[in-house]
Design a protein around this motif. Structure first.
Motif, PDB file in Angstrom:
ATOM      1  N   MET A 154      20.310 -26.079  20.204  1.00  0.00           N
ATOM      2  CA  MET A 154      21.564 -25.709  20.862  1.00  0.00           C
ATOM      3  C   MET A 154      22.671 -26.594  20.321  1.00  0.00           C
ATOM      4  SD  MET A 154      22.786 -25.730  24.838  1.00  0.00           S
ATOM      5  CE  MET A 154      21.447 -24.682  25.320  1.00  0.00           C
ATOM      6  N   SER A 155      23.817 -26.006  20.114  1.00  0.00           N
ATOM      7  CA  SER A 155      24.950 -26.799  19.662  1.00  0.00           C
ATOM      8  C   SER A 155      26.243 -26.271  20.257  1.00  0.00           C
ATOM      9  CB  SER A 155      25.027 -26.832  18.136  1.00  0.00           C
ATOM     10  OG  SER A 155      25.329 -25.559  17.644  1.00  0.00           O
ATOM     11  N   PHE A 156      27.244 -27.111  20.154  1.00  0.00           N
ATOM     12  CA  PHE A 156      28.582 -26.763  20.608  1.00  0.00           C
ATOM     13  C   PHE A 156      29.479 -26.795  19.385  1.00  0.00           C
ATOM     14  CE2 PHE A 156      26.260 -28.484  24.128  1.00  0.00           C
ATOM     15  CZ  PHE A 156      26.559 -27.601  25.152  1.00  0.00           C
ATOM     16  N   VAL A 157      30.258 -25.751  19.212  1.00  0.00           N
ATOM     17  CA  VAL A 157      31.106 -25.618  18.032  1.00  0.00           C
ATOM     18  C   VAL A 157      32.547 -25.459  18.480  1.00  0.00           C
ATOM     19  CG1 VAL A 157      31.574 -24.271  15.947  1.00  0.00           C
ATOM     20  CG2 VAL A 157      29.225 -24.489  16.776  1.00  0.00           C
ATOM     21  N   THR A 158      33.413 -26.329  17.964  1.00  0.00           N
ATOM     22  CA  THR A 158      34.842 -26.202  18.208  1.00  0.00           C
ATOM     23  C   THR A 158      35.453 -25.490  17.011  1.00  0.00           C
ATOM     24  OG1 THR A 158      34.847 -28.270  19.452  1.00  0.00           O
ATOM     25  CG2 THR A 158      36.981 -27.456  18.690  1.00  0.00           C
ATOM     26  N   LEU A 159      36.180 -24.426  17.279  1.00  0.00           N
ATOM     27  CA  LEU A 159      36.787 -23.631  16.211  1.00  0.00           C
ATOM     28  C   LEU A 159      38.299 -23.793  16.219  1.00  0.00           C
ATOM     29  CD1 LEU A 159      34.865 -20.280  16.788  1.00  0.00           C
ATOM     30  CD2 LEU A 159      34.274 -22.120  15.200  1.00  0.00           C
ATOM     31  N   GLU A 160      38.845 -23.920  15.036  1.00  0.00           N
ATOM     32  CA  GLU A 160      40.289 -23.811  14.865  1.00  0.00           C
ATOM     33  C   GLU A 160      40.521 -22.427  14.295  1.00  0.00           C
ATOM     34  OE1 GLU A 160      42.173 -27.016  12.737  1.00  0.00           O
ATOM     35  OE2 GLU A 160      40.694 -28.439  13.521  1.00  0.00           O
ATOM     36  N   ILE A 161      41.423 -21.687  14.916  1.00  0.00           N
ATOM     37  CA  ILE A 161      41.651 -20.316  14.460  1.00  0.00           C
ATOM     38  C   ILE A 161      43.054 -20.150  13.894  1.00  0.00           C
ATOM     39  CG2 ILE A 161      39.997 -19.413  16.138  1.00  0.00           C
ATOM     40  CD1 ILE A 161      42.374 -18.325  17.732  1.00  0.00           C
ATOM     41  N   SER A 162      43.182 -19.161  13.038  1.00  0.00           N
ATOM     42  CA  SER A 162      44.483 -18.810  12.503  1.00  0.00           C
ATOM     43  C   SER A 162      45.240 -18.067  13.588  1.00  0.00           C
ATOM     44  CB  SER A 162      44.318 -17.923  11.267  1.00  0.00           C
ATOM     45  OG  SER A 162      45.556 -17.382  10.894  1.00  0.00           O
ATOM     46  N   GLN A 163      46.398 -18.581  13.960  1.00  0.00           N
ATOM     47  CA  GLN A 163      47.167 -17.957  15.035  1.00  0.00           C
ATOM     48  C   GLN A 163      47.574 -16.533  14.675  1.00  0.00           C
ATOM     49  OE1 GLN A 163      47.229 -19.490  18.013  1.00  0.00           O
ATOM     50  NE2 GLN A 163      45.973 -20.986  16.922  1.00  0.00           N
ATOM     51  N   ARG A 164      47.580 -16.229  13.414  1.00  0.00           N
ATOM     52  CA  ARG A 164      47.918 -14.895  12.955  1.00  0.00           C
ATOM     53  C   ARG A 164      46.914 -13.855  13.461  1.00  0.00           C
ATOM     54  NH1 ARG A 164      47.689 -12.646   6.917  1.00  0.00           N
ATOM     55  NH2 ARG A 164      45.615 -13.512   7.055  1.00  0.00           N
ATOM     56  N   TYR A 165      45.655 -14.279  13.624  1.00  0.00           N
ATOM     57  CA  TYR A 165      44.617 -13.355  14.095  1.00  0.00           C
ATOM     58  C   TYR A 165      44.512 -13.334  15.610  1.00  0.00           C
ATOM     59  CZ  TYR A 165      43.155 -12.868   9.288  1.00  0.00           C
ATOM     60  OH  TYR A 165      43.133 -12.591   7.963  1.00  0.00           O
ATOM     61  N   GLY A 166      44.734 -14.462  16.226  1.00  0.00           N
ATOM     62  CA  GLY A 166      44.704 -14.550  17.683  1.00  0.00           C
ATOM     63  C   GLY A 166      43.298 -14.635  18.259  1.00  0.00           C
ATOM     64  N   HIS A 167      43.246 -14.984  19.534  1.00  0.00           N
ATOM     65  CA  HIS A 167      41.980 -15.204  20.228  1.00  0.00           C
ATOM     66  C   HIS A 167      41.170 -13.928  20.414  1.00  0.00           C
ATOM     67  CE1 HIS A 167      44.284 -18.818  21.440  1.00  0.00           C
ATOM     68  NE2 HIS A 167      43.106 -19.386  21.306  1.00  0.00           N
ATOM     69  N   VAL A 168      41.826 -12.812  20.650  1.00  0.00           N
ATOM     70  CA  VAL A 168      41.101 -11.576  20.954  1.00  0.00           C
ATOM     71  C   VAL A 168      40.239 -11.136  19.782  1.00  0.00           C
ATOM     72  CG1 VAL A 168      41.352  -9.129  21.539  1.00  0.00           C
ATOM     73  CG2 VAL A 168      42.782 -10.834  22.676  1.00  0.00           C
ATOM     74  N   LYS A 169      40.788 -11.134  18.585  1.00  0.00           N
ATOM     75  CA  LYS A 169      40.014 -10.717  17.417  1.00  0.00           C
ATOM     76  C   LYS A 169      38.892 -11.703  17.106  1.00  0.00           C
ATOM     77  CE  LYS A 169      43.380  -7.731  15.324  1.00  0.00           C
ATOM     78  NZ  LYS A 169      44.124  -7.334  14.160  1.00  0.00           N
TER      79      LYS A 169
END
Length: 161
Positions: free
Chosen positions: A71-86
């Motif tokens: 089991m692991s925990f992963v912190t993601l940085e996302i491109s704001q251009r794509y947004g959380h929903v996608k």
């Protein structure tokens, strides 16, 4: 997501404690042990389900026992251009992603994921970051569970409030 607050009294708390301890217990047995009418128990259950306090009655499955021992925990940085929903839609397509939450701090999304082995964890992480909306991932492997997911202490605290 906005949650409605549900006030719990002592009977609600005792009902939830019994259901947690014995998930397969029937309404009639609940009413007997709680010393209240069957209709009262059923009405309380219906109310707690309708208001979203009880999320389900299904079995809790142990990922480790069915072959997913890492089991692991992963912190993601996302491109704001794509947004959380996608990004959430992408993550939902990966069975090993058990949950994902938007967060504050250095990352944007925190995921709890499982894998069959460390090598398999690499495959899962590669699948997660393979989406162009995810810029970076930081992974922490869980070594041992000290306190399992729990809600009964909250139920007790809420009924005493």
């Amino acid at each position: 997501m906005t949650e409605r607050s549900v006030q719990l009294d002592d009977l609600d708390a005792r009902l939830l404690q019994l259901l947690q301890a014995e998930p397969r217990i029937g309404v009639l047995e609940l009413s007997r042990r709680l010393a209240v009418a069957r209709g009262t128990v059923q009405a309380r259950l219906d109310k707690l389900v309708a208001r979203g306090a009880i999320l389900g009655f299904g079995p809790e499955v142990s990922p480790a026992v069915i072959g997913f021992g890492v089991m692991s925990f992963v912190t993601l940085e996302i491109s704001q251009r794509y947004g959380h929903v996608k990004v959430a839609q992408h993550l939902a397509d990966i069975p090993e992603v058990l949950e994902a939450h938007t967060i504050t701090g250095t990352g944007d999304v925190l995921c709890r994921i499982v894998a069959r082995s460390n090598a398999d964890l690499q495959r899962v992480i590669d699948q997660i970051v393979g989406y162009e909306g995810i810029v970076r991932a930081s992974t922490i492997i869980a070594l041992a569970e000290l306190i399992p997911y729990r809600t009964l202490p909250l139920v007790k605290a809420a009924s005493n409030a």
